[in-house]
Design a protein around this motif. Sequence first.
Motif, PDB file in Angstrom:
ATOM      1  N   UNK A 180       0.832  -1.202   0.000  1.00 46.06           N
ATOM      2  CA  UNK A 180       0.000   0.000   0.000  1.00 46.06           C
ATOM      3  C   UNK A 180       0.868   1.255   0.000  1.00 46.06           C
ATOM      4  N   UNK A 181       1.904   1.263   0.814  1.00 46.79           N
ATOM      5  CA  UNK A 181       2.780   2.438   0.890  1.00 46.79           C
ATOM      6  C   UNK A 181       3.511   2.688  -0.421  1.00 46.79           C
ATOM      7  N   UNK A 182       3.990   1.616  -1.045  1.00 47.84           N
ATOM      8  CA  UNK A 182       4.800   1.769  -2.248  1.00 47.84           C
ATOM      9  C   UNK A 182       3.965   2.028  -3.501  1.00 47.84           C
ATOM     10  N   UNK A 183       2.855   1.311  -3.651  1.00 46.30           N
ATOM     11  CA  UNK A 183       2.113   1.361  -4.907  1.00 46.30           C
ATOM     12  C   UNK A 183       0.649   1.741  -4.752  1.00 46.30           C
ATOM     13  N   UNK A 184       0.184   1.942  -3.517  1.00 50.98           N
ATOM     14  CA  UNK A 184      -1.238   2.184  -3.257  1.00 50.98           C
ATOM     15  C   UNK A 184      -2.093   1.077  -3.883  1.00 50.98           C
ATOM     16  N   UNK A 214      -6.426 -11.119  -4.099  1.00 51.54           N
ATOM     17  CA  UNK A 214      -7.065 -12.014  -3.124  1.00 51.54           C
ATOM     18  C   UNK A 214      -7.737 -11.222  -2.004  1.00 51.54           C
ATOM     19  N   UNK A 215      -7.076 -10.171  -1.549  1.00 53.78           N
ATOM     20  CA  UNK A 215      -7.646  -9.336  -0.488  1.00 53.78           C
ATOM     21  C   UNK A 215      -8.865  -8.574  -0.989  1.00 53.78           C
ATOM     22  N   UNK A 216      -8.814  -8.099  -2.229  1.00 55.66           N
ATOM     23  CA  UNK A 216      -9.969  -7.415  -2.805  1.00 55.66           C
ATOM     24  C   UNK A 216     -11.171  -8.354  -2.874  1.00 55.66           C
ATOM     25  N   UNK A 217     -10.932  -9.543  -3.402  1.00 56.71           N
ATOM     26  CA  UNK A 217     -12.012 -10.513  -3.538  1.00 56.71           C
ATOM     27  C   UNK A 217     -12.602 -10.857  -2.177  1.00 56.71           C
ATOM     28  N   UNK A 233     -17.153   1.782   0.433  1.00 53.41           N
ATOM     29  CA  UNK A 233     -15.836   1.162   0.645  1.00 53.41           C
ATOM     30  C   UNK A 233     -15.528   0.081  -0.392  1.00 53.41           C
ATOM     31  N   UNK A 234     -16.563  -0.653  -0.830  1.00 52.53           N
ATOM     32  CA  UNK A 234     -16.340  -1.686  -1.850  1.00 52.53           C
ATOM     33  C   UNK A 234     -15.838  -1.046  -3.142  1.00 52.53           C
ATOM     34  N   UNK A 235     -16.432   0.066  -3.534  1.00 47.30           N
ATOM     35  CA  UNK A 235     -15.979   0.769  -4.737  1.00 47.30           C
ATOM     36  C   UNK A 235     -14.551   1.281  -4.569  1.00 47.30           C
ATOM     37  N   UNK A 276      -8.877   0.534  -6.549  1.00 45.81           N
ATOM     38  CA  UNK A 276      -7.433   0.639  -6.261  1.00 45.81           C
ATOM     39  C   UNK A 276      -6.682  -0.297  -7.213  1.00 45.81           C
ATOM     40  N   UNK A 277      -5.435   0.026  -7.502  1.00 52.12           N
ATOM     41  CA  UNK A 277      -4.644  -0.876  -8.334  1.00 52.12           C
ATOM     42  C   UNK A 277      -4.537  -2.263  -7.684  1.00 52.12           C
TER      43      UNK A 277
END
Length: 122
Positions: free
Chosen positions: A66-70, A75-78, A112-114, A119-120
């Motif tokens: 998250x810090x480097x590339x946002x 897997x976390x998104x899903x 929050x889902x959107x 996010x990349x």
Amino acid sequence: MNLPLRLLCLGLGWLMVGFAVAGIFLPVLPTTPFLLLAAGLFARASPRLERWLLEHPTLGPSLRLWRDKRAIPARAKTAAVALMVTSFVFFCIASKPSLSLAAVVAAAMLLPALFIITRPTA
């Protein structure tokens, strides 16, 4: 930083770590946002604790990503979106809300889902 503020940041940082660890086991409680808050609080109060958190084998990779590339891992998104949908369905079945309440809850979960979805992906 003065001592009372430093102690406050340390205490809040550890509280956020505690919430994050609870979030690992509780599907409705997010993990990464609490870790991000903890890292920010530790950065102000204790660079050593911030480094520990960022280098932690389990907790660190998502923070560094998250810090480097946002970015958020696919897997976390899903998992996050699936748990939001599951929670909403459970809410509707268990409480049988009015249409207006269901719409408010759906909107509160949709935003929050959107954010997560847009996010990349890493």
